[in-house]
Design a protein around this motif. Sequence first.
Motif, PDB file in Angstrom:
ATOM      1  N   ASP A   1      -3.564  11.071   2.675  1.00 46.77           N
ATOM      2  CA  ASP A   1      -2.725  11.123   1.475  1.00 46.77           C
ATOM      3  C   ASP A   1      -2.912   9.922   0.564  1.00 46.77           C
ATOM      4  O   ASP A   1      -2.767  10.039  -0.642  1.00 46.77           O
ATOM      5  CB  ASP A   1      -1.246  11.263   1.853  1.00 46.77           C
TER       6      ASP A   1
ATOM      7  N   GLY B   1      -2.383  15.399  -1.746  1.00 51.77           N
ATOM      8  CA  GLY B   1      -1.114  16.085  -1.936  1.00 51.77           C
ATOM      9  C   GLY B   1      -0.876  16.627  -3.333  1.00 51.77           C
ATOM     10  O   GLY B   1       0.078  17.363  -3.563  1.00 51.77           O
ATOM     11  N   SER B   2      -1.751  16.305  -4.281  1.00 49.37           N
ATOM     12  CA  SER B   2      -1.544  16.746  -5.664  1.00 49.37           C
ATOM     13  C   SER B   2      -2.194  18.088  -5.981  1.00 49.37           C
ATOM     14  O   SER B   2      -1.984  18.627  -7.064  1.00 49.37           O
ATOM     15  CB  SER B   2      -2.064  15.690  -6.642  1.00 49.37           C
TER      16      SER B   2
END
Length: 133
Positions: free
Chosen positions: A23, A120-121
């Motif tokens: 992440d 995570g985007s």
Amino acid sequence: MNAFSAKIAMALFHEHTGKALPDEGIVQAAWYANHGLSDEHAKAMLKILPGQGELKQGQFSVWNQFAYRYNSDNKTITAGLVGLHRNLHIFFFASSTPEAHGLPVRGVLDPVTGFVAHPGSIPAMLKPAFPAT
């Protein structure tokens, strides 16, 4: 295209490091459609990418549909130039320790199609820009 490009970069990071991009890692990439990648820029990119890869299963290869050049320390960073059907190119850096490698680098990639993403985007990148009415 940004989400697709980021996923390709993350997959090739995994291919060359043996682990998923965490992440805190980043992808910095740009995509080029049709003839958007000039010969000058392609040659500059290829100078730093000595390795070659392609999509294959056993003896079956589809290098004319998916081929790439890359450079990796096999631990924390992978850079690559991917060619898909020779009409779409994706240049990327993917690193689990971006600050150690000076990423993201400003002013290097195409200002229109260049982007920075974190693992995570990706879901947010897939949301429609204009909600359905």
